[in-house]
Design a protein around this motif. Structure first.
Motif: not given
Length: 432
Positions: A326-329, A335-343, A354-357, A413-425
């Motif tokens: 549940e790592f998402c980049y 030039g924006l770079f986001l790294a977020a995690k569930g776990g 869990a859920g930090t970015c 984290a639960t209900e973790v989802k990632a897409g090409k433009n989004s991350f949610e947990a």
């Protein structure tokens, strides 16, 4: 004893590492020059090393039955320190047994005796060393210790064990142990211990697999397995730019790993991505000396010229998702770079986060992860989460009604989802 009294690891480890690195340097110098100029000091260092009661780090000696941080001569255990020291001594014996024997044959005999008592025998006879995972139970962690210690032990057996039947048993035992690690880590390839530990986890697994392949003439190889390639490319995917890396868990915010190790990994798994990234990270005037890891040093020398001739390249992919870890980049052309995690809050080297970015703009950190301080006894004890860097309230996370996240596998984290433009947990489940 200082480790017991104050928790300071460095008092013992600094001189220990200095001696080990001196041995490594002396061996490389003699191999390079070949005139015998360094033989006497190499012999001195090797013989002195045999006279130590143990090669185990004081911080790890409490795993003895005595629970004390002084070596108990009645029990030999294998840790990260003793395994690496044993491998170094095995290579010294392999290269310099003949010149040592001309001075006094007892030195080589003493080296062989020390390695047998401290590495070979306990490795074959002790199923209770936790990192071997032979007595693993669900809920327990299998981390970088497994491939790290196994790669060192395998070197010792291949270099020192002359009985082929015993050697076969040792190699097979190592394979069974490393299988436990491969089965434990997520198949998506992410390193939950963080980028700083990639070289000790995925990198040491690569070392082990390379030694295993070399030792069996290529008959046993896992380099065609997609999971192994994904574990390698996690390092290049986690690179933001300008020296910055995604630094979840105990990882540092800067440093892209050892370029020569990355190149060798890329070559083994046929990854142009890894080889180009290694060339980008390589410093033209740097030497392929890995300090105290003699296998990596020798292997790096063999590919140093190839790496220097490789074209540097790296690109941040718009979307990288590790669904099990549940790592998402996410990155944009602007030039924006986001790294977020569930776990969950019982991962290896976990920070209750869990859920930090973290966020970078044009390769400059904006929202940071503070990382970890200097390791002490407290770091890996029941006091770990009293350290501020290990708490969710010092990460990029909300404090709901003043309640921080809690430690434990059920806090996740639960209900973790990632897409090409989004991350949610949903991180409410990490607090209660």
């Amino acid at each position: 004893l200082e480790y017991e009294r104050s928790g300071n690891r460095k008092i013992m480890e600094v001189p220990y590492d200095a001696n080990r690195q001196a041995l490594n340097a002396l061996m490389l110098a003699e191999l390079a020059e070949g005139k015998g100029r360094f033989i006497d000091q190499l012999l001195n260092g090797a013989y002195m090393s045999c006279e130590m009661n143990s090669w185990v780090l004081s911080a790890h000696l409490p795993r003895q039955s005595s629970k004390r941080s002084l070596p108990d001569f009645r029990e030999q255990i294998i840790d990260l320190g003793s395994g690496g020291y044993g491998a170094l001594m095995a290579w010294i014996h392999y290269f310099f047994r003949k010149p040592f024997d001309k001075i006094n044959p007892v030195v080589s005999l003493q080296i062989r005796k020390a390695i047998k008592e401290r590495i070979l025998d306990p490795y074959m006879n002790d199923d209770d060393m936790w990192w071997m995972a032979f007595n693993w139970r669900p809920g327990e962690i299998i981390n970088n210790w497994n491939p790290w210690c196994n790669s060192n032990a395998l070197q010792c057996f291949l270099l020192m064990e002359n009985n082929k039947d015993k050697l076969v048993k040792a190699v097979y035992r190592s394979m069974k142990s490393v299988d436990k690690f491969i089965n434990f880590v997520k198949s998506d390839g992410a390193c939950e211990e963080g980028t700083s530990y990639w070289g000790h986890a995925a990198g040491k697994l690569y070392d082990y697999l390379q030694i295993l392949s070399d030792g069996t003439g290529g008959k046993i190889s896992l380099f065609q397995e997609p999971m192994i390639r994904r574990m390698g490319e996690y390092m290049s995917r986690s690179y933001v730019g300008n020296g910055w890396v995604v630094n979840f868990a105990d990882a540092s915010a800067q440093g892209g790993g050892d370029p020569l190790l990355i190149y060798r990994f890329g070559k083994a798994v046929n990854s142009e991505e890894l080889k180009g990234f290694a060339a980008l990270m390589h410093q033209p005037k740097s030497s392929p000396n890995n300090g105290r890891d003699i296998f990596r040093t020798l292997a790096s020398i063999a590919v140093d010229k190839e790496l220097r001739q490789t074209e540097p390249r790296h690109e941040n992919r718009p979307f990288t998702w590790y669904p099990e870890t549940e790592f998402c980049y996410l990155s944009t052309k602007e030039g924006l770079f986001l790294a977020a995690k569930g776990g969950y809050n019982d991962e290896s080297h976990n920070h209750n986060d869990a859920g930090t970015c973290s966020v970078w703009m044009n390769q400059t950190p904006i929202l940071i992860d503070a990382g970890v301080g200097t390791y002490t006894r407290q770091t890996f004890s029941n006091e770990r989460y009293s350290i501020w860097t290990m708490q969710s309230n010092y990460h990029n996370l909300p404090m709901i009604n003043g309640v921080p996240e809690k430690y434990g596998k059920k806090y996740k984290a639960t209900e973790v989802k990632a897409g090409k433009n989004s991350f949610e947990a949903n991180i409410a489940t990490a607090e209660a």
